[in-house]
Design an enzyme around this catalytic site. Sequence first.
Site, mmCIF file in Angstrom:
data_model
loop_
_atom_site.group_PDB
_atom_site.id
_atom_site.type_symbol
_atom_site.label_atom_id
_atom_site.label_comp_id
_atom_site.label_asym_id
_atom_site.label_seq_id
_atom_site.Cartn_x
_atom_site.Cartn_y
_atom_site.Cartn_z
ATOM 1 N N ARG A 35 5.200 11.006 -2.261
ATOM 2 C CA ARG A 35 4.891 10.716 -0.850
ATOM 3 C C ARG A 35 6.162 10.906 -0.014
ATOM 4 N NH1 ARG A 35 4.661 4.599 1.395
ATOM 5 N NH2 ARG A 35 4.140 5.038 3.550
ATOM 6 N N TYR A 84 11.253 8.881 1.441
ATOM 7 C CA TYR A 84 11.258 7.772 0.483
ATOM 8 C C TYR A 84 11.956 8.095 -0.836
ATOM 9 C CZ TYR A 84 7.931 5.677 3.702
ATOM 10 O OH TYR A 84 7.349 5.147 4.830
ATOM 11 N N HIS A 103 4.179 -4.713 9.067
ATOM 12 C CA HIS A 103 4.220 -4.593 10.517
ATOM 13 C C HIS A 103 3.067 -5.287 11.230
ATOM 14 C CE1 HIS A 103 7.334 -1.848 9.381
ATOM 15 N NE2 HIS A 103 6.482 -1.050 8.748
ATOM 16 N N ARG A 105 13.272 3.640 12.556
ATOM 17 C CA ARG A 105 12.182 4.621 12.516
ATOM 18 C C ARG A 105 11.285 4.473 13.751
ATOM 19 N NH1 ARG A 105 9.591 4.493 6.764
ATOM 20 N NH2 ARG A 105 8.619 6.379 7.595
ATOM 21 N N PRO A 115 0.790 -1.232 0.000
ATOM 22 C CA PRO A 115 0.000 0.000 0.000
ATOM 23 C C PRO A 115 0.823 1.284 0.000
ATOM 24 C CG PRO A 115 -0.202 -1.182 2.096
ATOM 25 C CD PRO A 115 0.493 -2.094 1.131
ATOM 26 N N ASN A 116 0.308 2.234 -0.748
ATOM 27 C CA ASN A 116 0.828 3.608 -0.844
ATOM 28 C C ASN A 116 2.095 3.735 -1.683
ATOM 29 O OD1 ASN A 116 -1.217 4.796 0.962
ATOM 30 N ND2 ASN A 116 -0.208 3.579 2.527
ATOM 31 N N HIS A 134 12.873 -2.843 1.730
ATOM 32 C CA HIS A 134 12.331 -1.552 2.179
ATOM 33 C C HIS A 134 13.253 -0.443 1.710
ATOM 34 C CE1 HIS A 134 9.418 -3.558 4.737
ATOM 35 N NE2 HIS A 134 10.393 -4.370 5.076
ATOM 36 N N LEU A 135 12.656 0.635 1.244
ATOM 37 C CA LEU A 135 13.449 1.796 0.834
ATOM 38 C C LEU A 135 14.189 2.382 2.030
ATOM 39 C CD1 LEU A 135 10.491 3.050 -1.229
ATOM 40 C CD2 LEU A 135 12.741 2.787 -2.264
ATOM 41 N N THR A 136 13.463 2.512 3.123
ATOM 42 C CA THR A 136 14.040 3.037 4.360
ATOM 43 C C THR A 136 14.497 1.868 5.227
ATOM 44 O OG1 THR A 136 11.914 2.966 5.527
ATOM 45 C CG2 THR A 136 12.436 4.996 4.306
ATOM 46 N N ASN A 161 8.137 -5.536 -1.399
ATOM 47 C CA ASN A 161 8.072 -4.436 -0.425
ATOM 48 C C ASN A 161 6.649 -4.420 0.121
ATOM 49 O OD1 ASN A 161 7.966 -2.139 1.106
ATOM 50 N ND2 ASN A 161 9.108 -0.872 -0.339
ATOM 51 N N GLU A 204 12.577 -9.585 0.991
ATOM 52 C CA GLU A 204 11.842 -8.439 1.548
ATOM 53 C C GLU A 204 12.707 -7.194 1.369
ATOM 54 O OE1 GLU A 204 10.894 -8.981 5.695
ATOM 55 O OE2 GLU A 204 10.291 -6.885 5.950
ATOM 56 N N ALA A 211 3.292 -0.957 4.701
ATOM 57 C CA ALA A 211 2.797 -1.016 6.088
ATOM 58 C C ALA A 211 2.303 -2.412 6.478
ATOM 59 C CB ALA A 211 1.691 0.013 6.292
ATOM 60 N N ARG A 241 7.205 0.491 13.403
ATOM 61 C CA ARG A 241 7.900 -0.010 12.209
ATOM 62 C C ARG A 241 9.043 -0.972 12.550
ATOM 63 N NH1 ARG A 241 5.754 3.262 8.127
ATOM 64 N NH2 ARG A 241 5.195 5.302 8.933
ATOM 65 N N ASP A 248 1.751 -15.575 6.451
ATOM 66 C CA ASP A 248 1.422 -16.945 6.053
ATOM 67 C C ASP A 248 1.600 -17.153 4.549
ATOM 68 O OD1 ASP A 248 0.868 -17.676 8.659
ATOM 69 O OD2 ASP A 248 -1.317 -17.565 8.446
HETATM 70 C C1 DQA Z 1 8.463 0.874 3.658
HETATM 71 C C2 DQA Z 1 8.548 1.038 5.176
HETATM 72 C C3 DQA Z 1 7.190 0.835 5.826
HETATM 73 O O1 DQA Z 1 7.298 1.011 7.232
HETATM 74 C C4 DQA Z 1 6.197 1.840 5.288
HETATM 75 O O2 DQA Z 1 4.917 1.578 5.829
HETATM 76 C C5 DQA Z 1 6.162 1.910 3.806
HETATM 77 C C6 DQA Z 1 7.403 1.786 3.059
HETATM 78 C C7 DQA Z 1 9.788 1.219 2.971
HETATM 79 O O3 DQA Z 1 9.939 0.870 1.794
HETATM 80 O O4 DQA Z 1 10.672 1.836 3.581
HETATM 81 O O5 DQA Z 1 5.118 2.146 3.209
HETATM 82 O O6 DQA Z 1 8.151 -0.476 3.364
#
Ligand code: DQA
Length: 149
Positions: free
Chosen positions: A18, A23, A79, A109, A10-11, A102-104, A73, A100, A76, A113, A86
């Site tokens: 964003r 990011y 978490h 954080r 999501p997002n 993550h950009l950050t 990725n 897996e 959210a 997270r 599963d």
């Molecule tokens: C994220 C880190 C997550 O905590 C966050 O909810 C995101 C992006 C990242 O790529 O750093 O949407 O997955």
Amino acid sequence: MPRVLVLNGPNLQRLGTREPDVYGTASLDDVASALAAAAPGGVEVDVRQTDDEAELIGWLHEAADSRSPVVLNPAAFTHYSYALHDAVRVVTTAGVPVVEVHLTNPAARGAFRRESVVSPVATGVIAGFGVDGYLLALDWVGKHLTAAG
Ligand code: DQA
């Protein structure tokens, strides 16, 4: 043709606009272009994004059935989604890798997270390197595909 699924939660369709201070300024299209340019010859990179947990889980089942390695990725969902945990387990226990990404670096954080419910069932985790994280994941997956023949 071997295919790598690059699945985004999501997002992440908002990348570039964003919270660019957090990011970065690259869009998801930019990520897809960089991955396509970096893909080993003969490997298809299929980049997808959804805000829908059920759709993401369906794509993971597809990856298990088609034996397609995954760069994920989970955003959210990372978490708190035990359903995603599963589904990732379905893929990795079938012997198909899930990286897996993550950009950050979520561990550096806010409190919520710091836990990933995905990491315990992922093949590996890359976090904190921005868009390069996707490229590092693809590099590893490419080697895995080569090793698997
Ligand atoms: C994220 C880190 C997550 O905590 C966050 O909810 C995101 C992006 C990242 O790529 O750093 O949407 O997955």
